[in-house]
Design a protein around this motif. Structure first.
Motif, short mmCIF file in Angstrom:
data_model
loop_
_atom_site.label_atom_id
_atom_site.label_comp_id
_atom_site.label_asym_id
_atom_site.label_seq_id
_atom_site.Cartn_x
_atom_site.Cartn_y
_atom_site.Cartn_z
N HIS A 122 -14.23 -19.77 -2.96
CA HIS A 122 -13.04 -20.62 -2.84
C HIS A 122 -13.03 -21.36 -1.53
O HIS A 122 -12.39 -22.39 -1.39
CB HIS A 122 -11.77 -19.76 -2.94
N HIS A 123 -13.69 -20.80 -0.53
CA HIS A 123 -13.69 -21.42 0.79
C HIS A 123 -15.11 -21.66 1.26
O HIS A 123 -15.57 -20.99 2.19
CB HIS A 123 -12.95 -20.53 1.80
N PRO A 127 -19.97 -17.29 2.52
CA PRO A 127 -19.83 -16.44 3.71
C PRO A 127 -20.75 -15.22 3.66
O PRO A 127 -21.21 -14.75 4.70
CB PRO A 127 -18.36 -16.01 3.67
N TYR A 128 -21.03 -14.72 2.44
CA TYR A 128 -21.89 -13.55 2.34
C TYR A 128 -23.31 -13.89 2.80
O TYR A 128 -23.94 -13.12 3.52
CB TYR A 128 -21.91 -13.02 0.91
N ALA A 160 -14.34 -10.50 -1.27
CA ALA A 160 -13.11 -10.75 -0.51
C ALA A 160 -12.75 -9.66 0.50
O ALA A 160 -12.41 -9.96 1.64
CB ALA A 160 -11.95 -10.99 -1.48
N PRO A 161 -12.84 -8.36 0.12
CA PRO A 161 -12.43 -7.33 1.08
C PRO A 161 -13.25 -7.33 2.37
O PRO A 161 -12.82 -6.79 3.38
CB PRO A 161 -12.64 -6.03 0.30
N ARG A 162 -14.44 -7.91 2.32
CA ARG A 162 -15.30 -7.89 3.52
C ARG A 162 -15.38 -9.26 4.17
O ARG A 162 -16.12 -9.44 5.15
CB ARG A 162 -16.71 -7.44 3.12
N CYS A 163 -14.66 -10.21 3.63
CA CYS A 163 -14.88 -11.60 4.04
C CYS A 163 -13.84 -12.02 5.07
O CYS A 163 -12.64 -11.76 4.94
CB CYS A 163 -14.78 -12.50 2.80
N ALA A 164 -14.29 -12.70 6.13
CA ALA A 164 -13.40 -13.14 7.19
C ALA A 164 -12.55 -14.34 6.75
O ALA A 164 -11.52 -14.63 7.33
CB ALA A 164 -14.21 -13.51 8.42
N PHE A 165 -13.01 -15.02 5.71
CA PHE A 165 -12.31 -16.24 5.29
C PHE A 165 -11.39 -16.01 4.10
O PHE A 165 -10.80 -16.94 3.57
CB PHE A 165 -13.34 -17.32 4.90
N PRO A 222 -18.79 -6.24 7.86
CA PRO A 222 -17.95 -5.04 7.82
C PRO A 222 -17.85 -4.47 6.40
O PRO A 222 -18.00 -5.20 5.44
CB PRO A 222 -16.59 -5.54 8.31
N GLY A 223 -17.60 -3.17 6.31
CA GLY A 223 -17.41 -2.56 5.00
C GLY A 223 -18.71 -2.31 4.27
O GLY A 223 -19.80 -2.46 4.84
N ALA A 224 -18.61 -1.91 3.01
CA ALA A 224 -19.79 -1.62 2.20
C ALA A 224 -19.65 -2.29 0.84
O ALA A 224 -18.55 -2.72 0.47
CB ALA A 224 -19.94 -0.11 2.01
#
Lengths: 328, 325
Positions: free
Chosen positions: A318-319, A250-251, A289-294, A273-275
């Motif tokens: 993981h996804h 996703p990144y 994870a903290p910035r990930c939609a999945f 989103p996020g930094a």
């Protein structure tokens, strides 16, 4: 299978600061073959430059390589003494930096700075070294190299200075050149000229390149393979076309989506989103994870392992996004 | 380059002209030298004739015209006290002062530069912190006190070095110097160190700051990436860059070394210009004071010019021909 020019295994470079242990590079592995260009992509602070400096043996305290191996043409570089490492630098592996205005010493003439790069490694006469420096300048497309040798850096434009830096890196015909965003500070026309020249030089000499950048468009035209770094780890690797067409992590998709050209005109530009998280205090699971939609619960607790997704492709997720056709 | 030097010489003439006016009138405001020279038994006639002999009976503007006419021809008047030409007196004392200042300058570079560069390369080490602490002392302790302590320690307690004077001098090309004999060096060591102390601290600070800054520059990283030895990176790449501010400051400081060696010369009884100036001020020996100031002004102007030329040698980005006044 041929021996790679450079093969990095589980490299960890940590900085021991007052704020805690900063894991700038935390267990990365990759290799580059002869004549190949590997793009190392990531945001600021993802550890891509530290990776480059680790290969060069230029990590200064409070940082050090805590684990892993770096093999250059089969020779282990981690743990070499300062003097042994000095002999490798500039001779077997060279580096080019981001800002051409800063890499050349302003008070020394070009010939001084090029000749010393040769005489640091071989006993040659000044005349022979000068001739080699002149040939190298001619090779990177600097007109009237004989005259330009006696000039000072401030008499060159930015693009020309970067060419001088490239020529200096090429002097001892290294088998690998680490390029730390060498075209970022240049305007696009000069950038494309230099990219084309680097590509040609590598094809001619078989020099391998590690091209560190945050600019995916540069990578698309230059590299054969790409490694995407996030928070000190390589989150996805693969051949450049496949990775850019169908990102698994996703990144990577977020990075591609952030390119202004990918957006719809008139609509707000897409962004992740996020930094980037502080490398001294990484979340326990996946750093993204903290910035990930999945992201799900497992992402927040367990760090994903690097999993293969078809030939030459791997990702830590993981996804994983829809796997490319090759994986089926 | 030539045009630059010529223009600078033109400016220098203006500066010197302005200085002549200020110094001449300034000195004439303070006190009446005649009363310092006469003995109490003299009657009014004798005083008047002394005045006439010294040219002090004429109005001040006439004295000024007379002085300037002489100055242009290289005559800055005669000392009231010694009866000799003032410029000759100054010049006869100048080699001693210049020698002292040069040795002090040399000490500042030879001692200050390596210590400063070391402290800049290893800012966290204990030795570096000790060096910086000592440099603070060098800045803050008064020169005269340090001079007395040096005499007490090296001359009185240890008996290694002579406390005062210049010893026997050797004559070379008509200039007396104490630098050509071992004994001469023992005499100059203490006063030169005393005079140099402040400059050593200054060089340490400048070299340290410059080194710390340069060590972080990309060109140093690039030099390391080329596989250069540490000695070459420090000795050539860093050194040439930090020399630019150091040369500027030391150039200006050399003038002050000469001008303010007064204290050191007095403590160590060093027979230089500074000591002469002090005597001249005490006895209102106007021509000597004026001549001294003139010599120092010329010295400053020359040093500034030399520094500018050195600049262009050290830093290729400085182009003297393009400099606009």
């Amino acid at each position: 299978m041929q021996t790679p020019v450079i093969s990095v295994e589980n490299l960890k470079t940590h900085f021991f600061t007052r704020a805690g242990q900063v894991k700038s590079v935390d267990g990365i592995s990759f290799h580059v073959n002869k004549g190949e260009v590997l793009g190392l992509v990531g945001e600021s602070g993802s550890g891509k430059s530290v990776t480059g400096f680790s290969i060069m043996g230029l990590i200064d305290p409070p940082g050090r390589i805590t684990d892993g191996s770096i093999r250059l043409n089969g020779k282990e570089l981690v743990g070499l003494s300062d003097e042994e490492m000095r002999k490798v630098r500039g001779r077997e592996v060279a580096m080019i930096f981001q800002d051409p205005m800063m890499t050349l010493n302003p008070v020394l003439r070009i010939d001084t700075q090029m000749i010393e790069a040769i005489t640091a490694h071989e006993k040659v006469s000044d005349k022979a070294a000068r001739a080699r420096a002149r040939d190298a300048l001619a090779k990177v497309g600097i007109p009237s190299p004989d005259e330009r040798l006696s000039a000072y850096p401030h008499q060159f434009s930015g693009g020309m200075r970067q060419r001088v830096a490239i020529a200096t890196a090429l002097l001892n015909s290294p088998s690998l050149i680490v390029c730390d965003e060498p075209t970022t500070a240049l305007d696009v026309t000069i950038q494309s000229q230099i990219l084309a020249e680097m590509q040609q030089l590598c094809a001619e000499t078989g020099t391998a390149l590690i091209w560190i950048t945050h600019d995916l468009t540069v990578i698309a035209g230059l590299a054969q393979r790409v490694a995407v770094m996030y928070a000190g780890r390589i989150v996805e690797t693969g051949p450049v076309d496949a990775l850019l067409d169908a990102p698994i992590h996703p990144y990577t998709r977020g990075l591609l989506g952030s390119l202004p050209s990918a957006g719809v005109p008139g609509q707000p530009l897409a962004q992740i989103p996020g930094a980037t998280p502080s490398l001294a205090r990484l979340p326990p699971g996946c750093a993204f994870a903290p910035r990930c939609a999945f992201a799900s619960d497992v992402c927040r607790t367990a760090a994903p392992e690097s999993l293969s997704h078809g030939p030459d492709r791997a990702a830590r997720c993981h996804h994983p996004l829809e796997a490319p056709k090759a994986a089926a | 380059m030539l045009a630059f030097i010529l223009r600078r010489l033109g400016q220098a003439t203006l500066v010197i002209g302005a200085m002549i006016v200020i110094v001449f009138f300034g000195v004439n405001v303070i006190g009446d030298p005649v009363y310092m020279l006469i003995s109490p038994e003299m009657d009014q006639n004798a005083i008047e004739s002394t005045k006439v002999a010294l040219g002090l009976d004429k109005p001040i503007w006439e004295q000024f015209v007379y002085f300037v006419t002489g100055a242009v021809q290289g005559d800055l008047g005669r000392s009231f006290v010694h009866g000799e030409p003032a410029i000759k007196l100054i010049l006869s004392r100048m080699p001693a002062t210049m020698e002292l200042a040069l040795v002090a300058l040399l000490m500042a570079i030879v001692i200050g530069l390596p210590l400063g560069v070391y402290a800049g390369l290893k800012p966290e080490s204990r030795i570096s912190k000790a060096i910086m602490a000592i440099s603070i002392l060098g800045f803050s302790l008064p020169t005269f006190w340090v001079g007395l302590m040096l005499i007490m320690f090296f001359s009185v307690m240890l008996g290694w070095l002579p406390a005062t004077g210049r010893g026997d001098v050797v004559r070379v090309l008509g200039i007396e110097t104490s630098l050509l004999s071992w004994q001469g060096w023992t005499f100059i060591a203490l006063p030169a160190l005393n005079l140099a102390l402040l400059k050593i601290s200054l060089v340490i600070r400048l070299a340290r700051a410059g080194t710390r800054e340069a060590a972080l520059m990309d060109y140093v990283k690039f030099a390391r990436a080329k596989g250069l030895a540490q000695s070459r990176i420090v000795g050539v790449h860093i050194m040439k860059n930090i020399m630019i501010p150091i040369v500027t400051v030391l150039g200006l400081e050399f003038g002050s070394l000469v001008a303010f060696s007064v204290v050191t010369e007095t403590i160590f009884a060093w027979p230089g210009m500074g000591k002469l100036l002090l005597e001249a001020i005490q006895r209102l020996d106007r021509p000597v004071i004026v001549a001294y100031v003139m010599v120092v002004v010329v010295l400053f102007v020359v040093i500034n010019l030399v520094v500018d030329v050195l600049y262009s040698i050290l830093d290729p980005r400085v182009r003297l021909t393009e400099a606009k006044a």
